[in-house]
Write an enzyme that holds these catalytic residues in place. Sequence first.
Site, PDB file in Angstrom:
ATOM      1  N   TRP A  94       1.626   6.868  -0.267  1.00  0.00           N
ATOM      2  CA  TRP A  94       1.008   5.547  -0.166  1.00  0.00           C
ATOM      3  C   TRP A  94       1.029   5.043   1.272  1.00  0.00           C
ATOM      4  CZ3 TRP A  94       2.654   0.679   1.368  1.00  0.00           C
ATOM      5  CH2 TRP A  94       1.793  -0.378   1.063  1.00  0.00           C
ATOM      6  N   GLY A 152      -2.625   5.146  -6.282  1.00  0.00           N
ATOM      7  CA  GLY A 152      -1.303   4.839  -6.805  1.00  0.00           C
ATOM      8  C   GLY A 152      -0.880   3.398  -6.581  1.00  0.00           C
ATOM      9  N   ASP A 153      -1.685   2.641  -5.853  1.00  0.00           N
ATOM     10  CA  ASP A 153      -1.364   1.246  -5.561  1.00  0.00           C
ATOM     11  C   ASP A 153      -1.583   0.381  -6.798  1.00  0.00           C
ATOM     12  OD1 ASP A 153      -1.117  -0.758  -2.988  1.00  0.00           O
ATOM     13  OD2 ASP A 153      -2.375  -1.614  -4.559  1.00  0.00           O
ATOM     14  N   LEU A 154      -0.576  -0.382  -7.182  1.00  0.00           N
ATOM     15  CA  LEU A 154      -0.643  -1.163  -8.418  1.00  0.00           C
ATOM     16  C   LEU A 154      -1.770  -2.197  -8.377  1.00  0.00           C
ATOM     17  CD1 LEU A 154       0.576  -1.770 -11.200  1.00  0.00           C
ATOM     18  CD2 LEU A 154       2.167  -3.348 -10.062  1.00  0.00           C
TER      19      LEU A 154
END
Length: 208
Positions: free
Chosen positions: A136, A155-157
């Site tokens: 990330w 993958g970043d929320l």
Amino acid sequence: MVSSPEQIRESIDALATIEPGFAAALGRVGYPPPRGREPGYETLLRTIVGQQVSVAAAASVWNKLESELGVGCAPEILLSRDYDALRACGMSRQKQSYARSLAELVLSGTLDLNALPEDDEEAIARLILVKGIGRWSAEIYLLFAEGRPDIWPAGDLAVQIEIGRILGWPERPSEKMVREVAERWRPHRGAAAIMAWHHYNTRMDVLG
């Protein structure tokens, strides 16, 4: 590249023609502002300093480091300081190990931040040689410091949440789903991520 307002607009306009959800999002929140950072050692070191602490705490540590090491916290000077000197600046033992890893790789030439591979995956692989820099962090560096247009931090929320909202999905999609749906957005996935964050931040401002 996605390092200027014009480039961001062009990429988001292209996304809006590919994906109706982006056209609707653009109507709601407008174009995002540019979020560029300077490429190089200092930006990566700041990334390490800022991990898992507030913006204010990170700024305080950075100011103390520059007071101790000089502007930019040059790698050779950082490596010359012992544990106690860096601890006094607010650096934990773990973060010191990360910072030393970065400094050593830069000084040895193993990590040349002025000549990262053009292939995005190869560049990510090179960056994650640094202890404490995961995928990330590497993606964020390449997107904002180098302006690479097709970086996709799936993958970043916040990206997952807002892509789900932009596309009208009933639940937050998984990383795998977000990676799959974004394949048709190449080579504008970096702008899609920037738009997702802008949509998230604007919505949160409206709500509260």
